[in-house]
Motif scaffolding. Structure first.
Motif, short mmCIF file in Angstrom:
data_model
loop_
_atom_site.label_atom_id
_atom_site.label_comp_id
_atom_site.label_asym_id
_atom_site.label_seq_id
_atom_site.Cartn_x
_atom_site.Cartn_y
_atom_site.Cartn_z
N VAL A 184 0.84 -1.21 0.00
CA VAL A 184 0.00 0.00 0.00
C VAL A 184 0.87 1.26 0.00
N VAL A 185 1.96 1.24 0.78
CA VAL A 185 2.87 2.39 0.79
C VAL A 185 3.46 2.60 -0.60
N LYS A 186 3.87 1.51 -1.26
CA LYS A 186 4.41 1.61 -2.62
C LYS A 186 3.36 2.25 -3.56
N TYR A 187 2.13 1.83 -3.40
CA TYR A 187 1.03 2.37 -4.21
C TYR A 187 0.83 3.85 -3.94
N CYS A 188 0.79 4.22 -2.66
CA CYS A 188 0.57 5.62 -2.30
C CYS A 188 1.68 6.51 -2.87
N GLN A 189 2.91 6.01 -2.80
CA GLN A 189 4.04 6.78 -3.34
C GLN A 189 3.92 6.90 -4.86
N ALA A 190 3.52 5.83 -5.52
CA ALA A 190 3.38 5.85 -6.98
C ALA A 190 2.26 6.79 -7.42
N MET A 191 1.22 6.90 -6.61
CA MET A 191 0.07 7.74 -6.95
C MET A 191 0.21 9.17 -6.43
N GLY A 192 1.29 9.46 -5.71
CA GLY A 192 1.49 10.80 -5.19
C GLY A 192 0.56 11.14 -4.03
N LEU A 193 0.07 10.13 -3.30
CA LEU A 193 -0.81 10.38 -2.16
C LEU A 193 -0.01 10.82 -0.94
N GLN A 194 -0.65 11.55 -0.05
CA GLN A 194 0.02 12.06 1.14
C GLN A 194 -0.26 11.22 2.39
N GLN A 195 -1.28 10.39 2.32
CA GLN A 195 -1.59 9.52 3.45
C GLN A 195 -2.31 8.28 2.94
N VAL A 196 -2.40 7.27 3.78
CA VAL A 196 -3.03 6.02 3.38
C VAL A 196 -4.55 6.18 3.38
N PRO A 197 -5.21 5.87 2.29
CA PRO A 197 -6.69 5.91 2.28
C PRO A 197 -7.25 4.97 3.34
N LYS A 198 -8.35 5.33 3.94
CA LYS A 198 -8.90 4.55 5.03
C LYS A 198 -9.23 3.13 4.60
N GLU A 199 -9.59 2.93 3.33
CA GLU A 199 -9.93 1.59 2.85
C GLU A 199 -8.72 0.66 2.80
N LEU A 200 -7.51 1.23 2.89
CA LEU A 200 -6.29 0.43 2.73
C LEU A 200 -5.42 0.43 3.98
N ARG A 201 -5.98 0.84 5.11
CA ARG A 201 -5.19 0.88 6.34
C ARG A 201 -5.19 -0.48 7.04
N PHE A 202 -4.50 -1.42 6.43
CA PHE A 202 -4.46 -2.78 6.97
C PHE A 202 -3.68 -2.81 8.28
N PRO A 203 -4.30 -3.23 9.37
CA PRO A 203 -3.62 -3.25 10.67
C PRO A 203 -2.46 -4.24 10.67
N TRP A 204 -1.42 -3.89 11.39
CA TRP A 204 -0.20 -4.70 11.46
C TRP A 204 0.02 -5.20 12.88
N ALA A 205 0.86 -6.22 13.00
CA ALA A 205 1.22 -6.75 14.31
C ALA A 205 2.71 -7.02 14.33
N PRO A 206 3.38 -6.79 15.45
CA PRO A 206 4.82 -7.04 15.53
C PRO A 206 5.15 -8.52 15.43
N ALA A 207 6.37 -8.80 15.02
CA ALA A 207 6.84 -10.18 14.93
C ALA A 207 7.07 -10.74 16.31
N LYS A 208 7.03 -12.04 16.40
CA LYS A 208 7.41 -12.69 17.65
C LYS A 208 8.91 -12.56 17.82
N SER A 209 9.32 -12.00 18.92
CA SER A 209 10.75 -11.88 19.20
C SER A 209 10.93 -11.65 20.69
N THR A 210 12.10 -11.96 21.18
CA THR A 210 12.37 -11.75 22.59
C THR A 210 12.30 -10.27 22.90
N PRO A 211 11.54 -9.87 23.93
CA PRO A 211 11.44 -8.46 24.26
C PRO A 211 12.83 -7.87 24.48
N GLY A 212 13.06 -6.70 23.91
CA GLY A 212 14.36 -6.06 24.05
C GLY A 212 15.38 -6.53 23.04
#
Length: 465
Positions: A184-212
């Motif tokens: 989506v970021v690649k698309y926004c940059q290609a289209m000259g957008l300034q922010q992510v459209p609400k329809e494309l704000r896919f929520p993310w989650a951190p990877a499993k890793s040892t804290p710290g």
């Protein structure tokens, strides 16, 4: 929101056309460091990422499926898992069969931790619950009351289950979510957008890793003014799982995609899973490796104000997907978190149980019970006096000389790791377990018991996720 409403949004139409045009070219090339091998992984396109799919799932004894890592091997394993799930749901819903089938899916996906105790505790009605949520997902409306229920269990484990029995539903985990946001970021940059459209704000989650960890895998696609919210289990996860599935299905159906190898080289029934697999591979780590003249492109963190406004969090916040897993005690159902390490299990509140103590406890149980059921029996007062029934509490006390109460947490963790198996006993009321003799390699009194390889396999699979 209904599927038709989402897919007819001008934003989605434009994004679908753009992505369908860029499935096979270098627009979506990527490279990162494989944390396990230390080597550089790279793909020249989304299709190339699919061609390099790698998921080393563990053996599944119930299905007679050995370990394997290729797309073809995993596809065959998923087909077998799907068959078992469907047999458990139809023609007559069978809760016990559903429990076994669901746990096998969790084992395949490396997500037993944080899920198995819940599945065991909610076996009654499990099959009908799964059927109801499946039907709600198939109805293609995110506002369905079942999908907005605050008690809905929908997480990285359940997305794998529903992906096997629903119509055109992808697995939406942290790797897939990361790659979607990155695209989506690649698309926004290609289209000259300034922010992510609400329809494309896919929520993310951190990877499993040892804290710290000094160099955690990057799963947050947010960069500059392009911000994505944090993923939460439940209704939010289900909503965006549906939207991601609808979108990718539309991409594969687009006229712009018909010359792609996803269409010309892959059977129709495998195309959506193959596109999901491509995202899975790219989403392992969004931090590009600065090699061969390619600049590092690790996403910049959002400002505090931006993060607060959209619910975004830093991976260090550990909201979801770290190596800490939610679980609950067996008697009182008290919530706690545990962490797995190569040489110990941390069950919280300063209780760090070394492998040597766990081995000694299980060895004591093996010598006294063999493959027969044993109870928890971990009374703080009765175990030291020798008046408690013989069970895990007594085994821990006798083997280590340490207080027995927190063996309630240990038993819950060992159950999630499949080291002990819950069962009913004709000898006494209450929950009992047997040792998983196959997993532990136990044959007779001379067998050496060591959980270290099991913990190492767990951590190896966690590192892949």
């Amino acid at each position: 929101m209904k599927k038709s409403t989402y897919l007819t949004s001008p934003t989605i139409i434009q994004f679908v056309n753009w992505l369908a045009t860029n499935l096979d070219n270098g627009t979506l090339s990527h490279r990162h460091i494989n944390r396990k091998s230390g080597g550089i992984w790279n793909c020249g396109s989304l299709y190339d990422a699919y061609a390099q799919y790698h998921w080393p799932h563990p053996a599944l004894p119930h299905l007679s499926r050995p370990k394997g890592a290729s797309f073809a091997h995993n596809a065959a394993t998923l087909s077998a898992l799907r068959g078992n799930l469907q047999n458990a749901l139809h023609p007559t819903p069978d809760d016990r069969a559903a429990r076994l089938a669901v746990i096998d899916v969790m084992t395949w996906g490396g997500v037993r931790a944080g899920n198995v105790r819940w599945i065991h505790a909610n076996t009654d009605g499990l099959a009908r619950r799964i059927i109801a949520i499946r039907d709600a997902l198939n109805a293609s409306d995110t506002s369905d009351p079942l999908l907005t229920d605050p008690n809905l269990r929908f997480n990285a484990g359940m997305t794998k289950v529903y992906s096997l029995i629903c119509e055109s539903l992808i697995i939406y985990d942290s790797r897939v979510a990361a790659a979607l946001g990155w695209i989506v970021v690649k698309y926004c940059q290609a289209m000259g957008l300034q922010q992510v459209p609400k329809e494309l704000r896919f929520p993310w989650a951190p990877a499993k890793s040892t804290p710290g960890a000094s160099n955690p895998k990057q799963r947050n696609p947010s960069t500059g003014s392009f911000i994505f919210p944090a993923l939460r289990s439940g209704a939010l996860h289900a909503e965006w799982n549906l939207k991601a599935s609808w979108l990718l299905e539309a991409v594969l159906s687009s006229p712009n995609a018909q010359s792609s190898k996803f269409i010309t080289s892959i059977p129709g029934g495998e195309r959506l899973r193959a596109l999901e697999a491509a995202l899975f591979m790219i989403g392992y780590d969004l931090a590009s490796h600065p090699a061969v003249g390619i600049p590092a492109t690790a996403p910049a963190p959002a400002s505090a104000g931006q993060a607060a406004s959209l619910g975004a969090v830093s991976p260090a916040a550990g909201v979801i997907g770290t190596s800490g897993y939610d679980c609950y005690t067996l008697g009182k159902g008290t919530l706690f978190q545990y962490r797995i390490h190569p040489d110990c299990i941390d069950v919280g509140k300063g209780n760090i149980l070394p492998v040597r103590d766990i081995n000694a406890t299980l060895t004591w149980l093996w010598h006294h019970f063999s493959d027969s059921p044993f109870p928890l029996a971990n009374s703080a007062t009765e175990v030291p006096k020798g008046t408690a029934p013989i069970g895990m509490g007594t085994a821990y006390f006798q083997a280590t000389g340490k207080p027995a109460p927190h063996t309630s947490r240990l038993a819950a963790v060992l159950e999630e790791l499949d080291i002990i198996i819950p069962c009913s006993s004709a000898l006494a009321r209450g929950l009992h377990w047997t040792l998983n003799t196959q997993l532990l390699g136990l044959k007779d009194a001379s067998s050496r018991l060591d959980v270290s390889p099991i913990l190492e396999d767990f951590l190896a699979l966690e590192d892949e996720d």
